[in-house]
Write a protein that holds these residues in place. Structure first.
Motif, mmCIF file in Angstrom:
data_model
loop_
_atom_site.group_PDB
_atom_site.id
_atom_site.type_symbol
_atom_site.label_atom_id
_atom_site.label_comp_id
_atom_site.label_asym_id
_atom_site.label_seq_id
_atom_site.Cartn_x
_atom_site.Cartn_y
_atom_site.Cartn_z
ATOM 1 N N VAL A 114 -12.076 16.897 9.980
ATOM 2 C CA VAL A 114 -11.265 17.901 9.293
ATOM 3 C C VAL A 114 -11.788 19.300 9.596
ATOM 4 O O VAL A 114 -11.005 20.236 9.830
ATOM 5 N N GLU A 115 -13.105 19.447 9.613
ATOM 6 C CA GLU A 115 -13.682 20.773 9.914
ATOM 7 C C GLU A 115 -13.285 21.240 11.307
ATOM 8 O O GLU A 115 -12.948 22.410 11.510
ATOM 9 N N SER A 116 -13.307 20.312 12.268
ATOM 10 C CA SER A 116 -12.877 20.662 13.619
ATOM 11 C C SER A 116 -11.415 21.108 13.618
ATOM 12 O O SER A 116 -11.051 22.101 14.275
ATOM 13 N N SER A 117 -10.568 20.404 12.867
ATOM 14 C CA SER A 117 -9.146 20.756 12.792
ATOM 15 C C SER A 117 -8.949 22.116 12.127
ATOM 16 O O SER A 117 -8.097 22.904 12.557
ATOM 17 N N VAL A 118 -9.712 22.389 11.072
ATOM 18 C CA VAL A 118 -9.594 23.672 10.376
ATOM 19 C C VAL A 118 -10.014 24.813 11.296
ATOM 20 O O VAL A 118 -9.374 25.877 11.319
ATOM 21 N N ASP A 157 -9.480 19.589 20.159
ATOM 22 C CA ASP A 157 -9.629 20.808 19.352
ATOM 23 C C ASP A 157 -10.445 21.868 20.083
ATOM 24 O O ASP A 157 -10.079 23.051 20.100
ATOM 25 N N SER A 158 -11.563 21.451 20.664
ATOM 26 C CA SER A 158 -12.426 22.417 21.346
ATOM 27 C C SER A 158 -11.718 23.047 22.555
ATOM 28 O O SER A 158 -11.850 24.244 22.815
ATOM 29 N N LEU A 159 -10.946 22.245 23.285
ATOM 30 C CA LEU A 159 -10.202 22.779 24.427
ATOM 31 C C LEU A 159 -9.146 23.785 23.972
ATOM 32 O O LEU A 159 -8.962 24.840 24.594
#
Length: 319
Positions: free
Chosen positions: A112-116, A212-214
């Motif tokens: 979730v943190e990555s998505s936020v 997400d990172s990309l």
């Protein structure tokens, strides 16, 4: 040690580990950990309170910040009982249902943190590259949908993990290396093939953190192009300054994650204390530092927090 099954898997237990060999110092070690947990809770609750009570902060950027604070708070609370339980009460035993529940929340909230963070990068992209349509693109309804989709995506992808682990017989040592339950560590204790867990774990990481990172990198590439196209140096600096807090949050999340992955894969020769510290850095540093970074680098948040403290200190409050 071996797990003995009487009638069902539910009667099996795992044993958590603190700082092995330093059990006599657990009382002292608990002091910095308790301080970190307390700071995380107070810091994120302060951010949430300021955003909720100040109408001028009811904007998309601060809604996403509130989501980040909620996620950090949940991640902190998911590990707090077992970590402090070991340090204070030597409570090392944990049942498999409780262990799998903790595992679910830790991994779900990490995703979730990555998505936020991805949502926050989209917010910055719209604010800088398409400012005239900012309020029409990032409506309250769309922000809610983005938040719910982040939670649903993460929860649905992590939900199979406890069931994949439940099918195993754990005939090896059932002592875990950390003070909390993680999928990668538990599956290594199984006495049957774990190839499905490995493949599914890689799939989850690739389609969440990897994607997400990309996308975050792509958004900042576009932001940088837009900023460099601005006329004056002052305008460029002003635009970049609005991104600094988010960039720090991204680095605080991804650098410990990459470091922990490298230690797990290539650091077998390193002392066990290095593995332990890296895992705590990954879980505790982002929730600890995010409120500090946003309080320092975001002028609106900093001013509102200062006003809150000034109000508390004012003699009128005690009249």
């Amino acid at each position: 040690m071996v797990i003995f099954y009487n009638s069902s898997l539910q009667k099996a237990t795992f044993f958590l580990t603190g700082f092995q060999g330093l059990e006599e110092l657990h009382g002292w070690i608990s002091i910095p950990f308790f301080s970190i947990y307390l700071t995380v809770i107070l810091g994120n609750l302060t951010i949430l309170h300021v955003i909720r009570t100040d109408a001028t902060l009811h904007e998309p950027m601060y809604y996403f910040l509130a989501m980040l604070a909620l996620t950090d708070l949940g991640l902190c609370l998911s590990t707090l009982p077992t970590v402090l339980g070991i340090f204070w009460f030597d409570a090392r035993e944990i049942g498999i249902p409780a262990c799998f529940t903790q595992l679910f929340f830790i991994h779900t909230l990490s995703l979730v943190e990555s998505s936020v963070l991805l949502s926050m990068s989209f917010d910055r992209y719209v604010a800088i590259c398409n400012p005239l349509r900012y309020s029409t693109i990032l409506t309250s309804r769309r922000i809610v949908k983005m938040g719910l989709s982040s939670v649903l995506r993460s929860a649905l992808l992590i939900l199979p993990l406890p069931f994949l682990l439940k099918r195993f017989h754990y005939c090896r040592s059932h002592v875990l290396a950390h003070a909390y339950c993680l999928h990668l560590e538990i599956m290594k204790l199984a006495c049957s093939s774990i190839i499905v867990n490995h493949i599914y774990g890689l799939f989850v990481v690739a389609c969440t953190v990897g994607v997400d990172s990309l996308l975050i990198f792509l958004s900042y590439t576009l932001i940088l192009q837009a900023v460099l196209g601005k006329a004056s140096r002052q305008e460029r600096l002003r635009a970049l300054n609005t991104c600094i807090s988010h960039i720090c949050a991204v680095l605080l999340f991804y650098i410990p994650m990459i470091g922990l992955s490298l230690v797990h894969r290539f650091g077998e020769h390193l002392p066990r204390i290095v593995h332990l510290l890296m895992s705590y850095v990954y879980l505790l540093v982002p929730p600890l530092m995010n409120p500090i970074v946003y309080s320092i680098k975001t002028q609106q948040i900093r001013q509102r927090i200062i006003k809150k403290f000034e109000f508390v200190k004012s003699p009128r409050c005690f009249q």
